[in-house]
Design an enzyme around this catalytic site. Structure first.
Site, mmCIF file in Angstrom:
data_model
loop_
_atom_site.group_PDB
_atom_site.id
_atom_site.type_symbol
_atom_site.label_atom_id
_atom_site.label_comp_id
_atom_site.label_asym_id
_atom_site.label_seq_id
_atom_site.Cartn_x
_atom_site.Cartn_y
_atom_site.Cartn_z
ATOM 1 N N LYS A 18 0.851 -1.202 0.000
ATOM 2 C CA LYS A 18 0.000 0.000 0.000
ATOM 3 C C LYS A 18 0.881 1.245 0.000
ATOM 4 C CE LYS A 18 -3.149 2.354 3.226
ATOM 5 N NZ LYS A 18 -4.031 2.177 4.394
ATOM 6 N N VAL A 125 -15.122 -17.428 27.735
ATOM 7 C CA VAL A 125 -15.109 -16.915 29.108
ATOM 8 C C VAL A 125 -16.540 -16.587 29.524
ATOM 9 C CG1 VAL A 125 -14.315 -15.028 30.586
ATOM 10 C CG2 VAL A 125 -12.779 -16.006 28.878
HETATM 11 C C1 LIG Z 1 -15.558 -1.972 9.694
HETATM 12 C C2 LIG Z 1 -14.166 -2.105 10.218
HETATM 13 C C3 LIG Z 1 -13.080 -1.838 9.365
HETATM 14 C C4 LIG Z 1 -11.783 -1.896 9.852
HETATM 15 N N1 LIG Z 1 -10.741 -1.571 9.033
HETATM 16 C C5 LIG Z 1 -9.482 -1.543 9.522
HETATM 17 C C6 LIG Z 1 -8.375 -1.154 8.722
HETATM 18 O O1 LIG Z 1 -8.537 -0.842 7.551
HETATM 19 N N2 LIG Z 1 -7.148 -1.126 9.287
HETATM 20 C C7 LIG Z 1 -6.948 -1.473 10.572
HETATM 21 O O2 LIG Z 1 -5.813 -1.405 11.041
HETATM 22 N N3 LIG Z 1 -7.962 -1.877 11.340
HETATM 23 C C8 LIG Z 1 -9.212 -1.910 10.850
HETATM 24 N N4 LIG Z 1 -10.250 -2.295 11.652
HETATM 25 C C9 LIG Z 1 -9.987 -2.717 13.015
HETATM 26 C C10 LIG Z 1 -9.481 -4.126 13.055
HETATM 27 O O3 LIG Z 1 -10.369 -4.932 12.330
HETATM 28 C C11 LIG Z 1 -9.430 -4.565 14.471
HETATM 29 O O4 LIG Z 1 -8.648 -3.659 15.160
HETATM 30 C C12 LIG Z 1 -8.768 -5.934 14.555
HETATM 31 O O5 LIG Z 1 -9.545 -6.854 13.849
HETATM 32 C C13 LIG Z 1 -8.567 -6.367 15.979
HETATM 33 O O6 LIG Z 1 -9.750 -6.719 16.521
HETATM 34 P P1 LIG Z 1 -9.815 -7.348 17.970
HETATM 35 O O7 LIG Z 1 -9.018 -8.591 18.031
HETATM 36 O O8 LIG Z 1 -9.550 -6.294 18.965
HETATM 37 O O9 LIG Z 1 -11.358 -7.686 18.057
HETATM 38 P P2 LIG Z 1 -12.184 -8.801 17.296
HETATM 39 O O10 LIG Z 1 -11.613 -9.088 15.952
HETATM 40 O O11 LIG Z 1 -13.611 -8.379 17.407
HETATM 41 O O12 LIG Z 1 -11.935 -10.085 18.184
HETATM 42 C C14 LIG Z 1 -12.501 -10.240 19.468
HETATM 43 C C15 LIG Z 1 -12.526 -11.695 19.802
HETATM 44 O O13 LIG Z 1 -12.899 -11.871 21.176
HETATM 45 C C16 LIG Z 1 -13.725 -12.998 21.234
HETATM 46 N N5 LIG Z 1 -14.557 -12.933 22.444
HETATM 47 C C17 LIG Z 1 -15.482 -11.998 22.787
HETATM 48 N N6 LIG Z 1 -16.075 -12.343 23.967
HETATM 49 C C18 LIG Z 1 -15.492 -13.489 24.377
HETATM 50 C C19 LIG Z 1 -15.663 -14.341 25.516
HETATM 51 N N7 LIG Z 1 -16.565 -14.074 26.445
HETATM 52 N N8 LIG Z 1 -14.887 -15.444 25.619
HETATM 53 C C20 LIG Z 1 -13.968 -15.739 24.670
HETATM 54 N N9 LIG Z 1 -13.765 -14.984 23.571
HETATM 55 C C21 LIG Z 1 -14.521 -13.876 23.427
HETATM 56 C C22 LIG Z 1 -14.550 -12.929 19.952
HETATM 57 O O14 LIG Z 1 -15.078 -14.197 19.655
HETATM 58 C C23 LIG Z 1 -13.506 -12.491 18.955
HETATM 59 O O15 LIG Z 1 -12.829 -13.583 18.373
HETATM 60 C C24 LIG Z 1 -11.552 -2.257 11.187
HETATM 61 C C25 LIG Z 1 -12.630 -2.567 12.020
HETATM 62 C C26 LIG Z 1 -13.934 -2.475 11.557
HETATM 63 C C27 LIG Z 1 -15.075 -2.772 12.498
#
Ligand SMILES: Cc1cc2nc3c(=O)[nH]c(=O)nc-3n(C[C@H](O)[C@H](O)[C@H](O)COP(=O)(O)OP(=O)(O)OC[C@H]3O[C@@H](n4cnc5c(N)ncnc54)[C@H](O)[C@@H]3O)c2cc1C
Length: 452
Positions: A18, A125
């Site tokens: 990119k 969890v």
């Molecule tokens: C529309 C959109 C577009 C995006 N575009 C970009 C981008 O272009 N560039 C970029 O850098 N970032 C982007 N992001 C952000 C990026 O997708 C996230 O920062 C990244 O996926 C990290 O997510 P996460 O692991 O914090 O959360 P998630 O991917 O939501 O993962 C959370 C996990 O926790 C688990 N979980 C929840 N509750 C429990 C429980 N009680 N017990 C066990 N497990 C549990 C869920 O099952 C899930 O697997 C975007 C986000 C969105 C919403």
């Protein structure tokens, strides 16, 4: 930093290079309907002065070229679908980012972590158990019962079950500053060429991303549910993609925009969406994850995990959040569209941080914004040249009828700049060719992040 080569992870994650982002349709000012926000490179040192000089001259009423696109090699590369990987004899370092499939990167890193000795168990969890002093003691899981640990990392996404629900860490909403809270996404076929930029195109109630991977193009419409229903958004996205009658399903998402007050609270570190999110414009979330982890590792390696260190850590991460938020807000605040209530409300939104108001005032006064960005939180989110790119790119200049031709001509010749950058293109190849030919065990570091 992890010692993982591009040649190993990129093909596994359908990743592409990119060069930056094109913003189209955000401004309606003639000549500024679209602009490019690049990753800068060493070569840009030869043209950066000209860009900032011209942007300042135009603010002061001179009719000179000041759109960022013509000053940066990355924008020439993106326009030509070229990868930011020059021939070996090219004497300049070129900086860039990546597009990739986030699910595949997650799987790839999981595999790597396990190979390197991380013990992995997959559990749901159900309950978080607190110790007497207020720390987290253990989690009760559906599969393995109670698991007791010294330290916890909350990666539960928007649910934030440890940092927010168990520890009750306050959440600072950015919804007054940023209206978008929803997204709808759907893939389309790639086409003949693989682009080397993200396209962020303004829509009626938000904006649409277009991201090339090696196997598909990712598309999504980020919008505000206060101005547009999910059905309306999906229809508008399908129309824009020519997919009105396509059986491809669209995926709808909700977003919680803001941040927690303490990313490291007691014996818990929040990483990712659980700590906060500033909508996907400019694609900042994964960089936050990296900064959050890296700063934490630095603190732990210094051996002090006490209250003072935690406070300094949280202040630093919060500055990144607020500085970045203000940069994202600027995209909306400076828009000149008048076609929907959404765009009019964004332009009229009075909920702007004092630092940002001050910056806009300095820009309009024609003075240098460098001291303000450098000394304020604003610079913690984005470097000075990015602030120049956005304000110049959106055409925040006197109206054309108030501009005058510079006496004796412009200080810098645009022809020379065009020539320099066009000649440099001969050192680069088409992105599709480069990806098909990623050298095994390339020597380049796997991740380059640009701080100005
Ligand atoms: C529309 C959109 C577009 C995006 N575009 C970009 C981008 O272009 N560039 C970029 O850098 N970032 C982007 N992001 C952000 C990026 O997708 C996230 O920062 C990244 O996926 C990290 O997510 P996460 O692991 O914090 O959360 P998630 O991917 O939501 O993962 C959370 C996990 O926790 C688990 N979980 C929840 N509750 C429990 C429980 N009680 N017990 C066990 N497990 C549990 C869920 O099952 C899930 O697997 C975007 C986000 C969105 C919403």
């Amino acid at each position: 930093m992890l010692g993982i080569e591009e040649s190993e992870w990129m093909p596994e994650c359908n990743a592409t290079y990119k060069c930056g982002i094109t913003f189209s349709g955000w401004s309606t000012k003639p000549g500024f309907e679209s602009y490019f926000h690049p990753f800068a490179s060493m070569l840009d040192n030869l043209t950066m002065t000209q860009f900032t000089h011209n942007a300042r001259a135009r603010r002061n009423g001179l009719d000179v070229e000041a759109r960022p696109d013509r000053f940066f090699i990355a924008s020439y590369l993106a326009k030509n679908h070229m990868a930011p990987k020059p021939a070996r004899n090219f004497p300049f370092d070129v900086w860039y980012g990546y597009h990739f499939d986030a699910m595949l990167v997650g799987k790839f890193l999981q595999k790597k972590a396990i190979e390197r000795g991380v013990k992995y168990v997959s559990c749901h969890v159900d309950k978080v158990n607190m110790a007497e002093g207020g720390d987290i003691k253990s989690v009760t899981t559906r599969e393995l019962g109670e698991l007791d640990f010294d330290f916890f990392v909350d990666c539960t996404g928007f649910a934030g079950i440890l940092i927010q629900k168990a520890l009750g860490t306050p959440f600072v909403s950015f919804s007054e500053n940023l209206f978008n809270d929803s997204a709808v996404a759907m893939p389309t076929p790639l086409g003949d060429r693989i682009g080397s930029q993200t396209i962020s195109a303004a829509m009626k109630h938000g904006w649409r991303w277009e991201i090339p991977l090696t196997n598909r193009r990712g598309n999504g419409y980020v919008y505000s549910s206060a101005f547009c229903s999910a059905d309306q958004a999906e229809k508008e996205l399908r129309e824009a993609l020519g997919m009105l009658d396509s059986p491809t399903e669209a995926r709808h998402l909700k977003m919680k925009i803001g941040r927690v007050t303490h990313h490291w609270n007691r014996n818990c570190l929040a990483v990712g969406l659980s700590q906060g999110f500033i909508e996907p414009l400019e694609a900042t979330a994964l960089l936050f994850i990296q900064r959050t982890v890296q700063n934490f590792v630095d603190a732990v390696e210094h051996g002090d995990m006490g209250e003072k260190v935690r406070e300094a850590y949280n202040a630093k991460i919060n500055e990144h959040f607020e500085g970045t938020r203000d940069y994202i807000v600027t995209h909306y605040k400076t828009n000149s569209r008048k076609d929907t209530d959404y765009w009019r409300a964004n332009a009229a939104n009075p909920k702007i941080s004092p630092a940002l108001l001050e910056l806009y005032a300095i820009w309009m006064s024609g003075n240098s914004i460098a001291p303000e960005v450098g000394s304020q939180r604003l610079g913690k989110g984005y470097p000075i040249f990015s602030w120049y790119c956005i304000l110049a790119g959106m055409g925040i200049f006197p109206d054309p009828e108030h501009l005058r031709k510079p006496e004796g001509g412009a200080l810098y010749s645009m022809e020379e700049i065009d020539n320099l950058l066009t000649r440099s293109l001969a050192n680069f190849r088409d992105q599709r060719e480069v990806l098909a030919d990623i050298p095994p065990k390339a020597k380049e570091p796997s991740l380059q992040i640009y701080f100005w």
